[in-house]
Write a protein that holds these residues in place. Sequence first.
Motif, short mmCIF file in Angstrom:
data_model
loop_
_atom_site.label_atom_id
_atom_site.label_comp_id
_atom_site.label_asym_id
_atom_site.label_seq_id
_atom_site.Cartn_x
_atom_site.Cartn_y
_atom_site.Cartn_z
N ASP A 94 0.82 -1.21 0.00
CA ASP A 94 0.00 0.00 0.00
C ASP A 94 0.85 1.26 0.00
O ASP A 94 0.58 2.22 -0.74
CB ASP A 94 -0.92 0.01 1.22
N LEU A 95 1.88 1.28 0.83
CA LEU A 95 2.71 2.48 0.93
C LEU A 95 3.49 2.73 -0.35
O LEU A 95 3.65 3.88 -0.78
CB LEU A 95 3.67 2.35 2.12
N ALA A 96 4.00 1.68 -0.98
CA ALA A 96 4.72 1.86 -2.24
C ALA A 96 3.79 2.39 -3.32
O ALA A 96 4.17 3.27 -4.11
CB ALA A 96 5.34 0.54 -2.68
N THR A 97 2.57 1.90 -3.35
CA THR A 97 1.59 2.37 -4.33
C THR A 97 1.33 3.86 -4.15
O THR A 97 1.36 4.65 -5.11
CB THR A 97 0.27 1.59 -4.20
N LEU A 101 2.15 7.21 -6.54
CA LEU A 101 1.11 8.15 -6.92
C LEU A 101 1.46 9.57 -6.47
O LEU A 101 1.07 10.54 -7.11
CB LEU A 101 -0.23 7.73 -6.30
N ALA A 102 2.18 9.68 -5.35
CA ALA A 102 2.53 10.99 -4.80
C ALA A 102 3.83 11.54 -5.37
O ALA A 102 4.24 12.64 -4.99
CB ALA A 102 2.63 10.89 -3.28
N SER A 173 8.92 1.09 -4.90
CA SER A 173 9.25 2.51 -4.96
C SER A 173 10.68 2.68 -4.45
O SER A 173 10.93 2.55 -3.25
CB SER A 173 8.27 3.33 -4.10
N PRO A 174 11.64 2.92 -5.33
CA PRO A 174 13.06 2.84 -4.98
C PRO A 174 13.51 3.69 -3.80
O PRO A 174 14.35 3.27 -3.02
CB PRO A 174 13.76 3.26 -6.28
N GLY A 175 12.98 4.88 -3.63
CA GLY A 175 13.47 5.75 -2.56
C GLY A 175 12.75 5.62 -1.24
O GLY A 175 13.12 6.28 -0.25
N LEU A 176 11.74 4.76 -1.17
CA LEU A 176 10.89 4.72 0.01
C LEU A 176 11.62 4.22 1.25
O LEU A 176 11.39 4.71 2.35
CB LEU A 176 9.66 3.86 -0.27
#
Length: 350
Positions: A94-97, A101-102, A173-176
Motif C-alpha cells: 500500500d505504501l509503495a503504491t 502516486l505521490a 518505490s526505490p526511494g521509500l
Amino acid sequence: MPHPTRPLRKLGFLTIGLFDPADPAAGHESTLRIIELGERLGFDSAWLRHRHLQFGISSPVAVMAAASQRTSRIELGTAVTPLGWENPLRLAEDLATVDLLAGGRINPGVSVGEPMHYDTVKHELYPDSGEQEDFSYGRVERFAHLVAGEPVREFSGRQGVVEEFSNRVEPHSPGLRGRLWYGAGSTASAVWAGANGFNLLSSSVVFPGEDQDPDFALVQQSQIRAFREAAAASGHSRARVSQGLVVIPTDSATPAQREKYQRYVDERTPRTTAPQGPRGMMFARDLIGSSEQIAGQLYAHAGFQEVDEVAFALPFSFDHEDYVQILTDIAGKLGPALGWTPAEAGKPAS
C-alpha cells in the motif's frame, strides 16, 4: 528575541484527523483541506496520527492517497503507524503504491509493540494467532526489508499465458526505504532506530532511563544524540531527526479562541509535572502564546536545539477554523522567527 544557532530547515505539522462519528466524511474532508492549506502556506510536510477504534484517522494510507491527488509538493507522513495492527507485506504494498502516486513524497513513520488494549481486540485482529504474533523489532525489520525490495520468495516469472509473478513486493518505490521513520520514546529504541537505518521521530512523550534527570528536554536531547551516534556508527550519518511538540500560537486568535486554547493547555499541564506510570512516561508541556514567546521557549529547549526540522502537533480536539488560525500563524510568524523559509509553490521539498 534569542538568535538561532542555525535556521529551521523543515517545518511540518501533525494532525489526528478528528471526526464526528455521526458524520465521519466531514472530518476526513476537513483533514484534506488542512493539508491543502499547509501546502499553500509553504509547509514542508503534513503528518497523520494513526488511531484504531477511535474517532481519528484509522487509515492514513488512504488519506495520504487522497491528499496526494490534491497537492503537488508537500511531503506526507504517518506519525506513527503501530505495526502490531498491520500485515507488513500488505502495508509495504500500500505504501509503495501511494508513494508512486505521490511522486515520492511519502514518509512512513512506524513503531512496534503490542497493540493498545490488545486483550479487547486480539480475537478479531488475530483470531488464530493472537498468542504467537511477534510485536518485537523483528516485525519492523521484516517490514523494512519488504519496502526495500528484498526477495519474498524464490518463485517468479511467467505462469501460463498472461500471469507474471515477482519475487518481491510490487510495486517497488526505490526511494521509500530511505524515508522510513521510527517513533522512539526511549534511548534503547532511538539507538536501535539509528543502527538500523531509520530516521527518528521524537515526539512529546519520552521514557527516561533509571538514572536520568526527569527533565523532558534533557531526556529528549540525550535520546537524539544517542540516535545520531548509532546512525553514524552504522554508516547512516545523513539520518534525519524530527521533533514534534504541541505549539499553539495565538497571534491572530480571537479572544474566544485564546480562552479555549488556554483551557486545553491548563487541563493537560498537570501530567507534565512528574513522570507517569510504571515506566516513568514523561510528557512535554504544550507551548502557548505569541509566536515570539514560543520561539524563545523553543530556542531554550534542549531537544529543539538538536534538530533542524519539526512537525508541530495540532491539538486533538479543536475545530477546523482553529487549525486554520494556528497553521497560518505558524507559517507566517513562528516559522520565520525560527529562521524557516516557506517552500515555493510547485517546488518539491528538498
